[in-house]
Design a protein around this motif. Structure first.
Motif, PDB file in Angstrom:
ATOM      1  N   GLN A 247       0.858  -1.182   0.000  1.00 53.94           N
ATOM      2  CA  GLN A 247       0.000   0.000   0.000  1.00 53.94           C
ATOM      3  C   GLN A 247       0.896   1.233   0.000  1.00 53.94           C
ATOM      4  OE1 GLN A 247      -3.072   0.002   2.992  1.00 53.94           O
ATOM      5  NE2 GLN A 247      -3.694  -2.101   2.544  1.00 53.94           N
ATOM      6  N   GLN A 248       0.762   2.045  -1.033  1.00 52.76           N
ATOM      7  CA  GLN A 248       1.561   3.255  -1.180  1.00 52.76           C
ATOM      8  C   GLN A 248       0.657   4.479  -1.198  1.00 52.76           C
ATOM      9  OE1 GLN A 248       4.961   2.856  -4.084  1.00 52.76           O
ATOM     10  NE2 GLN A 248       3.763   1.080  -4.733  1.00 52.76           N
ATOM     11  N   SER A 249       1.096   5.533  -0.541  1.00 48.80           N
ATOM     12  CA  SER A 249       0.347   6.781  -0.490  1.00 48.80           C
ATOM     13  C   SER A 249       1.121   7.852  -1.244  1.00 48.80           C
ATOM     14  CB  SER A 249       0.116   7.222   0.959  1.00 48.80           C
ATOM     15  OG  SER A 249      -0.666   6.263   1.654  1.00 48.80           O
ATOM     16  N   LEU A 250       0.503   8.412  -2.276  1.00 49.12           N
ATOM     17  CA  LEU A 250       1.113   9.451  -3.094  1.00 49.12           C
ATOM     18  C   LEU A 250       0.316  10.735  -2.926  1.00 49.12           C
ATOM     19  CD1 LEU A 250       1.581   7.341  -6.358  1.00 49.12           C
ATOM     20  CD2 LEU A 250       3.148   7.541  -4.408  1.00 49.12           C
ATOM     21  N   ARG A 251       1.015  11.856  -2.902  1.00 55.32           N
ATOM     22  CA  ARG A 251       0.348  13.136  -2.705  1.00 55.32           C
ATOM     23  C   ARG A 251       0.202  13.843  -4.055  1.00 55.32           C
ATOM     24  NH1 ARG A 251      -0.647  15.097   1.958  1.00 55.32           N
ATOM     25  NH2 ARG A 251       0.999  13.888   2.955  1.00 55.32           N
ATOM     26  N   PRO A 252      -1.038  14.071  -4.518  1.00 55.83           N
ATOM     27  CA  PRO A 252      -1.220  14.807  -5.774  1.00 55.83           C
ATOM     28  C   PRO A 252      -0.558  16.182  -5.694  1.00 55.83           C
ATOM     29  CG  PRO A 252      -3.294  13.823  -5.056  1.00 55.83           C
ATOM     30  CD  PRO A 252      -2.323  13.663  -3.927  1.00 55.83           C
ATOM     31  N   PRO A 253       0.133  16.618  -6.752  1.00 53.67           N
ATOM     32  CA  PRO A 253       0.888  17.880  -6.678  1.00 53.67           C
ATOM     33  C   PRO A 253       0.016  19.102  -6.447  1.00 53.67           C
ATOM     34  CG  PRO A 253       0.803  17.034  -8.932  1.00 53.67           C
ATOM     35  CD  PRO A 253       0.280  15.943  -8.050  1.00 53.67           C
ATOM     36  N   GLN A 254      -1.265  19.023  -6.829  1.00 53.97           N
ATOM     37  CA  GLN A 254      -2.127  20.197  -6.702  1.00 53.97           C
ATOM     38  C   GLN A 254      -2.877  20.240  -5.378  1.00 53.97           C
ATOM     39  OE1 GLN A 254      -2.394  17.731  -8.815  1.00 53.97           O
ATOM     40  NE2 GLN A 254      -4.470  16.930  -8.904  1.00 53.97           N
ATOM     41  N   ASP A 255      -2.664  19.242  -4.479  1.00 52.63           N
ATOM     42  CA  ASP A 255      -3.413  19.186  -3.222  1.00 52.63           C
ATOM     43  C   ASP A 255      -2.497  18.663  -2.128  1.00 52.63           C
ATOM     44  OD1 ASP A 255      -5.129  18.824  -1.124  1.00 52.63           O
ATOM     45  OD2 ASP A 255      -6.693  17.833  -2.279  1.00 52.63           O
ATOM     46  N   SER A 256      -2.138  19.536  -1.178  1.00 50.00           N
ATOM     47  CA  SER A 256      -1.174  19.156  -0.138  1.00 50.00           C
ATOM     48  C   SER A 256      -1.793  18.314   0.969  1.00 50.00           C
ATOM     49  CB  SER A 256      -0.565  20.417   0.487  1.00 50.00           C
ATOM     50  OG  SER A 256      -1.573  21.214   1.096  1.00 50.00           O
ATOM     51  N   ASP A 257      -3.123  18.200   1.032  1.00 51.52           N
ATOM     52  CA  ASP A 257      -3.776  17.495   2.127  1.00 51.52           C
ATOM     53  C   ASP A 257      -4.318  16.125   1.756  1.00 51.52           C
ATOM     54  OD1 ASP A 257      -3.313  19.338   4.109  1.00 51.52           O
ATOM     55  OD2 ASP A 257      -5.168  20.446   3.765  1.00 51.52           O
ATOM     56  N   SER A 258      -4.603  15.873   0.485  1.00 46.95           N
ATOM     57  CA  SER A 258      -5.175  14.583   0.110  1.00 46.95           C
ATOM     58  C   SER A 258      -4.072  13.600  -0.275  1.00 46.95           C
ATOM     59  CB  SER A 258      -6.166  14.750  -1.044  1.00 46.95           C
ATOM     60  OG  SER A 258      -5.491  15.128  -2.227  1.00 46.95           O
ATOM     61  N   LEU A 259      -4.432  12.318  -0.279  1.00 47.50           N
ATOM     62  CA  LEU A 259      -3.508  11.255  -0.639  1.00 47.50           C
ATOM     63  C   LEU A 259      -4.177  10.312  -1.624  1.00 47.50           C
ATOM     64  CD1 LEU A 259      -2.023  10.254   2.856  1.00 47.50           C
ATOM     65  CD2 LEU A 259      -0.824  11.478   1.033  1.00 47.50           C
ATOM     66  N   LEU A 260      -3.413   9.844  -2.593  1.00 47.09           N
ATOM     67  CA  LEU A 260      -3.851   8.792  -3.493  1.00 47.09           C
ATOM     68  C   LEU A 260      -3.234   7.487  -2.991  1.00 47.09           C
ATOM     69  CD1 LEU A 260      -5.281   7.988  -6.166  1.00 47.09           C
ATOM     70  CD2 LEU A 260      -3.105   8.423  -7.323  1.00 47.09           C
ATOM     71  N   VAL A 261      -4.063   6.578  -2.519  1.00 48.12           N
ATOM     72  CA  VAL A 261      -3.602   5.327  -1.914  1.00 48.12           C
ATOM     73  C   VAL A 261      -3.771   4.202  -2.923  1.00 48.12           C
ATOM     74  CG1 VAL A 261      -3.871   3.724   0.010  1.00 48.12           C
ATOM     75  CG2 VAL A 261      -4.316   6.171   0.354  1.00 48.12           C
ATOM     76  N   LEU A 262      -2.666   3.516  -3.230  1.00 50.45           N
ATOM     77  CA  LEU A 262      -2.655   2.430  -4.205  1.00 50.45           C
ATOM     78  C   LEU A 262      -2.281   1.125  -3.518  1.00 50.45           C
ATOM     79  CD1 LEU A 262      -0.475   4.183  -6.956  1.00 50.45           C
ATOM     80  CD2 LEU A 262      -2.943   4.331  -6.691  1.00 50.45           C
ATOM     81  N   ALA A 263      -2.806   0.026  -4.028  1.00 50.56           N
ATOM     82  CA  ALA A 263      -2.423  -1.298  -3.532  1.00 50.56           C
ATOM     83  C   ALA A 263      -1.988  -2.143  -4.713  1.00 50.56           C
ATOM     84  CB  ALA A 263      -3.589  -1.962  -2.804  1.00 50.56           C
ATOM     85  N   THR A 264      -0.758  -2.639  -4.675  1.00 48.92           N
ATOM     86  CA  THR A 264      -0.232  -3.464  -5.753  1.00 48.92           C
ATOM     87  C   THR A 264       0.357  -4.741  -5.172  1.00 48.92           C
ATOM     88  OG1 THR A 264       1.897  -2.292  -5.628  1.00 48.92           O
ATOM     89  CG2 THR A 264       0.289  -1.490  -7.241  1.00 48.92           C
ATOM     90  N   ALA A 265       0.343  -5.791  -5.972  1.00 46.79           N
ATOM     91  CA  ALA A 265       0.960  -7.038  -5.533  1.00 46.79           C
ATOM     92  C   ALA A 265       2.464  -6.849  -5.398  1.00 46.79           C
ATOM     93  CB  ALA A 265       0.657  -8.153  -6.517  1.00 46.79           C
TER      94      ALA A 265
END
Length: 313
Positions: A247-265
């Motif tokens: 599970q990785q959390s990436l921060r969109p460049p245009q929003d300092s408070d939200s996170l894009l959370v991805l799950a990969t094998a």
């Protein structure tokens, strides 16, 4: 969230975890009334007076400079996340923040486009407090298939990641190492609380979880801080069984408070990759079935996919 108390409690917790021998100070074998370094010892290591440090820890001093805070961080052997949290707490004390209701959160169009493009990867967008602002079908199916797919579209009733981990039995059962996952959520939430001491909704969430979950209250009292950047978790999914995901959390460049959370094998884990592929196929079949049902019923409205149970396979 009271800045004076938070700063003092954080410093006390950090001081308690160090022993004199850890920092090169002599220990003459004397019995200590409390674990860890004494205030005088920490003040000596940081190059400040014992009286000044005592006032800082007791919330009687508001003027700690960045240089003093960095000296304390070095003396306490803090990592980067802990050092930033120390500065955030001290900054909150200086600002005397007024608790208020922040603006409503939402996922912007660019982030939603990215979420849609990640059709084959479980993904969701979380806000500052861990509210789920959006998820793609595979993200919904992996993280919370028992919830309404369209729940994130209701601002007053959005699922919240911390609430799900501590108060939802379905999500709790997903993680083999639930204590590790729960502690990671708490440590990240503490970092957010340090950055946003004026967020009244965040304070209410922490209060709710403290009252509703003794486990949360115990972990919160540890004063641990670390970001949820990337971790590997074994999951027991009700539809596809056991799988391990990064599970990785990436921060969109245009929003300092939200996170894009991805799950990969995990690389090389063919069983987990197959489990995610099977989950994607289940979703596709369910959505196709729903579309046929709506067409046969003459109902053109968009429906929620009805996912099968694992026993249906």
């Amino acid at each position: 969230m009271h800045g004076h108390r938070e700063l003092g409690a954080f410093l006390q917790t950090l001081r308690a975890r160090l022993r004199p021998e850890d920092v090169g100070l002599p220990d003459y074998g004397d019995r200590r009334r409390v674990p860890g370094l004494r205030r005088e010892e920490l003040a000596l290591l940081a190059g400040v007076s014992a009286s000044y440090y005592t006032r800082l820890e007791q919330g009687q001093s508001l003027g700690a400079s960045p240089e003093v805070l960095d000296a304390l961080a070095r003396a306490l052997r803090l990592d980067e996340a802990e050092r930033r949290h120390l500065h955030d707490l001290a900054g909150g004390v200086r600002r005397r923040p007024v608790v208020r209701r922040p603006p409503e959160e939402h996922a912007d169009a660019a982030t939603l486009d990215l979420l849609e493009a990640l059709d084959g990867v479980p993904a969701l967008v979380s806000g500052r407090r861990g509210d789920i602002l959006a998820w793609n079908p595979l993200g919904h199916a992996l993280f919370a298939s028992h919830l309404d797919h369209f729940a994130p579209q209701c601002p007053d009733d959005r699922p919240n990641l911390a609430r799900l981990i501590f108060l939802d039995d379905h999500v709790r059962a997903l993680y083999t190492d639930w204590p590790g996952k729960a502690r990671a959520v708490v440590r990240n939430l503490r970092m957010v609380a340090g950055r946003h001491p004026d967020d009244g909704q965040l304070g209410s969430l922490i209060g709710e979880l403290t009252m509703s979950s003794p486990e949360f209250a115990s972990m919160w009292a540890e004063h641990g801080v670390s970001p949820c950047d990337s971790d590997v978790w074994e999951m027991h999914h009700p539809l596809v069984g056991v799988l391990t995901v990064n599970q990785q959390s990436l921060r969109p460049p245009q929003d300092s408070d939200s996170l894009l959370v991805l799950a990969t094998a995990v690389r090389g884990d063919s069983a987990s990759r197959s489990a995610l592929s099977l989950l994607a196929q289940v979703i596709s079949d369910a959505r196709g079935c729903d579309r046929r049902t709506q067409h046969d019923a003459g109902d053109g409205r968009r429906g929620t996919p009805s996912l099968p149970r694992r026993s249906d396979f």
